[in-house]
Design a protein around this motif. Structure first.
Motif, PDB file in Angstrom:
ATOM      1  N   GLN A 415     -47.950 -59.488 -87.546  1.00 12.10           N
ATOM      2  CA  GLN A 415     -47.526 -57.958 -87.460  1.00 12.10           C
ATOM      3  C   GLN A 415     -47.183 -57.560 -86.069  1.00 12.10           C
ATOM      4  N   MET A 416     -48.217 -58.191 -85.295  1.00  9.58           N
ATOM      5  CA  MET A 416     -48.173 -57.869 -83.912  1.00  9.58           C
ATOM      6  C   MET A 416     -46.852 -58.447 -82.996  1.00  9.58           C
ATOM      7  N   CYS A 417     -46.592 -59.632 -83.492  1.00  4.07           N
ATOM      8  CA  CYS A 417     -45.413 -60.250 -82.784  1.00  4.07           C
ATOM      9  C   CYS A 417     -44.352 -59.617 -83.297  1.00  4.07           C
ATOM     10  N   THR A 418     -44.037 -59.096 -84.527  1.00  2.38           N
ATOM     11  CA  THR A 418     -42.812 -58.222 -84.914  1.00  2.38           C
ATOM     12  C   THR A 418     -42.639 -57.181 -84.127  1.00  2.38           C
ATOM     13  N   ILE A 419     -43.756 -56.451 -84.144  1.00  2.37           N
ATOM     14  CA  ILE A 419     -43.846 -55.137 -83.528  1.00  2.37           C
ATOM     15  C   ILE A 419     -43.490 -55.197 -81.963  1.00  2.37           C
ATOM     16  N   VAL A 420     -44.079 -56.269 -81.177  1.00  2.00           N
ATOM     17  CA  VAL A 420     -43.680 -56.403 -79.911  1.00  2.00           C
ATOM     18  C   VAL A 420     -42.219 -56.809 -79.641  1.00  2.00           C
ATOM     19  N   GLU A 421     -41.656 -57.709 -80.559  1.00  2.00           N
ATOM     20  CA  GLU A 421     -40.278 -57.991 -80.643  1.00  2.00           C
ATOM     21  C   GLU A 421     -39.520 -56.679 -80.842  1.00  2.00           C
ATOM     22  N   GLN A 422     -39.644 -55.927 -81.576  1.00  2.00           N
ATOM     23  CA  GLN A 422     -38.650 -54.818 -82.154  1.00  2.00           C
ATOM     24  C   GLN A 422     -38.990 -53.601 -80.830  1.00  2.00           C
ATOM     25  N   ILE A 423     -40.228 -53.675 -80.257  1.00  2.00           N
ATOM     26  CA  ILE A 423     -40.030 -52.659 -79.348  1.00  2.00           C
ATOM     27  C   ILE A 423     -39.446 -53.279 -78.004  1.00  2.00           C
ATOM     28  N   LEU A 424     -39.399 -54.476 -77.628  1.00  2.00           N
ATOM     29  CA  LEU A 424     -38.775 -55.068 -76.546  1.00  2.00           C
ATOM     30  C   LEU A 424     -37.408 -55.387 -76.661  1.00  2.00           C
ATOM     31  N   LEU A 425     -36.745 -55.596 -77.852  1.00  2.00           N
ATOM     32  CA  LEU A 425     -35.559 -55.376 -78.333  1.00  2.00           C
ATOM     33  C   LEU A 425     -34.740 -53.867 -78.072  1.00  2.00           C
ATOM     34  N   ASP A 426     -35.336 -52.937 -78.572  1.00  2.00           N
ATOM     35  CA  ASP A 426     -35.025 -51.502 -78.269  1.00  2.00           C
ATOM     36  C   ASP A 426     -34.855 -51.058 -76.826  1.00  2.00           C
ATOM     37  N   ALA A 427     -36.005 -51.470 -75.891  1.00  2.00           N
ATOM     38  CA  ALA A 427     -36.066 -51.205 -74.660  1.00  2.00           C
ATOM     39  C   ALA A 427     -34.992 -51.878 -73.876  1.00  2.00           C
ATOM     40  N   LEU A 428     -35.010 -53.453 -74.217  1.00  2.00           N
ATOM     41  CA  LEU A 428     -34.072 -53.880 -73.454  1.00  2.00           C
ATOM     42  C   LEU A 428     -32.401 -53.779 -73.420  1.00  2.00           C
ATOM     43  N   LEU A 429     -32.103 -53.405 -74.736  1.00  2.00           N
ATOM     44  CA  LEU A 429     -30.711 -53.007 -75.276  1.00  2.00           C
ATOM     45  C   LEU A 429     -30.592 -51.367 -75.160  1.00  2.00           C
ATOM     46  N   GLY A 430     -31.611 -50.902 -74.408  1.00  2.00           N
ATOM     47  CA  GLY A 430     -31.260 -49.372 -74.324  1.00  2.00           C
ATOM     48  C   GLY A 430     -30.875 -48.607 -75.839  1.00  2.00           C
ATOM     49  N   LEU A 431     -31.763 -49.024 -76.688  1.00  2.00           N
ATOM     50  CA  LEU A 431     -31.803 -48.135 -78.012  1.00  2.00           C
ATOM     51  C   LEU A 431     -32.618 -47.175 -78.063  1.00  2.00           C
ATOM     52  N   SER A 432     -32.206 -46.140 -79.289  1.00  2.00           N
ATOM     53  CA  SER A 432     -33.627 -45.094 -79.302  1.00  2.00           C
ATOM     54  C   SER A 432     -34.551 -45.732 -80.014  1.00  2.00           C
ATOM     55  N   GLU A 433     -35.921 -44.870 -79.513  1.00  2.00           N
ATOM     56  CA  GLU A 433     -36.938 -45.411 -79.920  1.00  2.00           C
ATOM     57  C   GLU A 433     -37.241 -45.369 -81.410  1.00  2.00           C
ATOM     58  N   ILE A 434     -37.859 -46.344 -81.916  1.00  2.00           N
ATOM     59  CA  ILE A 434     -38.540 -46.424 -83.189  1.00  2.00           C
ATOM     60  C   ILE A 434     -40.122 -46.478 -83.219  1.00  2.00           C
ATOM     61  N   ASN A 435     -40.938 -45.747 -83.906  1.00  2.00           N
ATOM     62  CA  ASN A 435     -42.376 -45.950 -84.086  1.00  2.00           C
ATOM     63  C   ASN A 435     -42.629 -47.189 -84.645  1.00  2.00           C
ATOM     64  N   TRP A 436     -42.284 -48.361 -84.279  1.00  2.00           N
ATOM     65  CA  TRP A 436     -42.713 -49.492 -85.015  1.00  2.00           C
ATOM     66  C   TRP A 436     -43.887 -49.708 -85.354  1.00  2.00           C
ATOM     67  N   GLU A 437     -44.940 -49.475 -84.595  1.00  2.00           N
ATOM     68  CA  GLU A 437     -46.428 -49.725 -84.667  1.00  2.00           C
ATOM     69  C   GLU A 437     -46.723 -48.672 -85.862  1.00  2.00           C
ATOM     70  N   LEU A 438     -46.362 -47.573 -85.913  1.00  2.00           N
ATOM     71  CA  LEU A 438     -46.989 -46.823 -87.142  1.00  2.00           C
ATOM     72  C   LEU A 438     -46.292 -47.111 -88.178  1.00  2.00           C
ATOM     73  N   ASN A 439     -44.966 -47.465 -88.133  1.00  2.00           N
ATOM     74  CA  ASN A 439     -44.216 -47.807 -89.322  1.00  2.00           C
ATOM     75  C   ASN A 439     -44.655 -48.897 -90.172  1.00  2.00           C
ATOM     76  N   THR A 440     -45.059 -50.080 -89.076  1.00  2.00           N
ATOM     77  CA  THR A 440     -45.632 -51.264 -89.712  1.00  2.00           C
ATOM     78  C   THR A 440     -47.087 -51.101 -90.511  1.00  2.00           C
ATOM     79  N   PHE A 441     -47.944 -50.323 -89.505  1.00  2.00           N
ATOM     80  CA  PHE A 441     -49.203 -50.187 -90.416  1.00  2.00           C
ATOM     81  C   PHE A 441     -49.108 -49.214 -91.463  1.00  2.00           C
ATOM     82  N   THR A 442     -48.283 -48.299 -91.671  1.00  2.00           N
ATOM     83  CA  THR A 442     -48.084 -47.416 -92.900  1.00  2.00           C
ATOM     84  C   THR A 442     -47.611 -48.149 -94.077  1.00  2.00           C
ATOM     85  N   GLU A 443     -46.672 -48.951 -93.781  1.00  2.00           N
ATOM     86  CA  GLU A 443     -46.207 -49.716 -94.920  1.00  2.00           C
ATOM     87  C   GLU A 443     -47.460 -50.888 -95.369  1.00  2.00           C
ATOM     88  N   LEU A 444     -47.995 -51.334 -94.344  1.00  2.00           N
ATOM     89  CA  LEU A 444     -49.016 -52.410 -94.799  1.00  2.00           C
ATOM     90  C   LEU A 444     -50.308 -51.773 -95.505  1.00  2.00           C
TER      91      LEU A 444
END
Length: 638
Positions: A415-444
């Motif tokens: 889960q953590m690898c995926t969260i980090v990957e998504q946060i970094l992709l959003d930041a490096l590509l200048g995309l709008s922020e998504i709360n991947w941490e909260l979304n991941t834990f909520t689903e799990l």
């Protein structure tokens, strides 16, 4: 309103959780631009601080990230002229039980990110005109049997016609069958012809590591040298990857710090449940430390030197070498320019649907590489896992940026690898922020009200069944449980019908005995502790098989009664525990690989639900009639 969090789902999250050859020399006439790479700020400090906050909040030991960016990317970011590639090491937390902090020299396991090296090695042979024993050139459409005549599959047509690409892109018809992982290469090849397929030849893509073990034999047969030596000579050394190894013993002898894997033991279940509810209710602004329990090291993941699975999962490296490899993958300067495009061209569809609707496309597979889109950007890369260490290699070729993420945590790592990957992709590509941490834990956590992702329903960020990651669910409910009423369950078979030896040409011999007879006291304690936590009493009706045949990923199969001749079977790995600062083992922990069902008959044992078929490929239904013909694996009683 938040619905109650299902305790078993939280436990799933917390606890459970590869002589120089003149005709195969890489291009030497171009100087590698790796030599011009320099340290820079690619990822802003605010993002680094966010990642550190997540690591701390989840009670994890460490996260280690290597980031590279092209001159064009850095020029666009800084508004200045850039002449060289930039690198950034993001090292958070602790690497091992000896207190060493992660840094850019710390060695870690790549797991299935090793597969790209194998695909590149085969592509090099093809590029340089390597010939087969009959004098014909090796090509991507060369039949595997023409390179190594001993290769075969249970589906005779597939065995005769499977070519190099079929195996590298995982479309032979075989599901995972990871039971064979850890055998000698020749032994794996000899047993593969007895493995039952789950889908017709070339019909579906299914993640399959054994295919890459076959490539070990292809390379060594056609070059006259070992796969490991070939890759060192023709890939690692020319690129300048001086601290990448396949042999764990050699990695230790390097003198560099080496990462451990960690597990979360003795979690306060009541405290964790309360903390989880608070975390979701407060939108992620709450600590999850009560869920961390006591972090304990399982040391290095394998009990062998790892060479037997070199092609599929045993590479060991550090961030300094990953800077060079990422750059070569994004902008080849040492390898022939055709190699990376050949491996990152889609060959097989691995997932039938987008992995995260509205965010990613479906995943396709090239040669040792996933290809998909993330919020409109094309992504190349792979993931990898071994016990206690997980990695993601993620590259955006059109942007000229990429990174490798390492997490040394069995319980939260995927889960953590995926969260980090998504946060970094959003930041490096200048995309709008998504709360991947909260979304991941909520689903799990099983909340009925997860955070919406760009207008879609809450979606899982965990990996699809195409993933290279080891399954780590602790659920042990048989797939037959959904179709039988509890009131109709029959008493389990007695020991006289279960205990004994069972044999299969592919899976070897299973010696099934009462679990109480297990001589390893630490292993018995770990098994009882885990199953008791899940409400399963291990009594006289519980049995085990200790896998001494191929134990890199599975050391024990645990059989617990379900309904008469039907038992739950849980493939497991008993890992050693090491106290802080110690080289001496002190106890064991149980990591569960995946649940399935076993059906005992007078003449043998049928296994169902253990082979991990691909996305959209149905597992066989558990049956009590015609088990020998319909089971995924049939072991005759001997």
């Amino acid at each position: 309103m938040l619905y109650p969090i299902h305790l078993l789902t939280i436990l799933v999250l917390l606890i459970s959780r590869v002589n120089s050859l003149p005709h195969a020399t890489p291009r030497q006439d171009a100087s590698s631009s790796n030599t011009t790479a320099s340290s820079a700020t690619i990822v802003d400090e605010t993002i680094v601080n966010k990642l550190e906050g997540i690591r701390s909040r989840w009670g994890m030991k460490g996260i280690n990230i290597a980031v590279v960016a092209s001159p064009e990317y850095m020029g666009n970011k800084t508004g200045s002229n850039q002449t060289g590639w930039a690198t950034q090491s993001i090292a958070l937390g602790q690497a091992n039980r000896f207190g060493d902090a992660f840094d850019d020299q710390t060695l870690f396991a790549l797991g299935s990110n090793s597969k790209h090296f194998a695909a590149v090695a085969v592509a090099l042979l093809i590029e340089n005109g390597t010939t087969l024993p009959d004098g014909q050139p090796l090509t991507y459409t060369t039949k595997v049997k023409d390179a190594i005549p001993e290769f075969g599959l249970l589906d005779e047509y597939a065995g005769q016609n499977a070519d190099i690409v079929d195996l590298l892109c995982m479309r032979s018809g075989l599901p995972r069958h990871d039971h064979l992982m850890g055998l000698e290469v020749d032994e794996v090849i000899s047993r593969m012809k007895y493995l039952r397929p789950s889908t017709p030849f070339r019909h579906d893509g299914q993640y399959q590591s054994l295919h890459y073990i076959v490539m070990d034999k292809v390379v060594s047969t056609l070059t006259g040298t070992s796969f490991v030596d070939f890759v060192k000579t023709h890939i690692f050394h020319p690129i300048g990857m001086t601290h990448t190894y396949y042999n764990h013993t050699q990695a230790v002898e390097s003198g560099l710090k080496i990462a451990d894997g960690f597990v979360h033991e003795d979690v306060d279940i009541a405290g964790c449940t309360a903390a989880s509810e608070a975390y979701i209710e407060q939108g992620g602004n709450a600590s999850l430390i009560p869920c961390a329990g006591e972090l304990k090291s399982i040391g290095w993941w394998d009990r062998t030197d790892g060479v037997k699975i070199a092609t599929t999962g045993s590479a060991i490296t550090n961030s300094q070498d990953m800077f060079k490899w990422l750059q070569e993958e994004l902008s080849p300067a040492v390898l022939p320019p055709t190699i990376i495009p050949a491996t990152t061209t889609s060959q097989t569809v691995l997932t039938k649907q987008p992995v995260i609707p509205g965010i990613t496309s479906a995943y396709t597979y090239g040669l040792g590489q996933y290809i998909y889109t993330y919020r409109g950007y094309s992504i190349n890369g792979h993931d990898g896992s071994v016990w206690g260490q997980l990695s993601h290699n993620t590259r955006v070729p059109e942007a000229g940026v990429g990174f490798v993420t390492i997490v040394n945590d069995q319980s939260y790592g995927e889960q953590m690898c995926t969260i980090v990957e998504q946060i970094l992709l959003d930041a490096l590509l200048g995309l709008s922020e998504i709360n991947w941490e909260l979304n991941t834990f909520t689903e799990l956590a099983g909340s009925a009200e997860g955070q919406s992702i760009e207008g879609t329903d809450s979606s899982s960020t965990s990996q699809d069944s195409s993933s290279s990651s080891n399954s780590s669910t602790t659920s042990i409910i048989s797939s037959s449980a959904d179709t039988k009423a509890t009131a109709s369950l029959r008493p389990p078979l007695g020991a006289e019908s279960v205990v004994g030896s069972y044999s299969d040409e592919a899976y070897g011999t299973f010696n099934i005995q009462p679990v109480a007879s297990l001589e390893d006291a630490d292993a018995l304690l770990a098994i009882n502790k885990r199953f008791t936590l899940l409400g399963q009493t291990l009594d006289n009706d519980t049995y085990y098989h200790q896998n001494t045949d191929s134990s890199s990923f599975i050391t024990h199969y645990i059989f617990t009664p379900f309904d008469g001749p039907i038992f739950n079977v849980t493939a497991s790995y008993v890992a050693p525990l090491y106290p802080d600062g110690s080289q001496t083992r002190n106890g064991s922990t149980l990591i569960t690989y995946g649940p399935g069902s076993a059906v005992f008959k007078d003449n043998g044992l049928g296994l169902f639900g253990i082979w991990q078929s691909g996305s959209g490929v149905a597992d066989p239904q558990v049956v009590e009639d015609d088990v020998e013909e319909k089971a995924e694996v049939w072991l005759k009683k001997i």
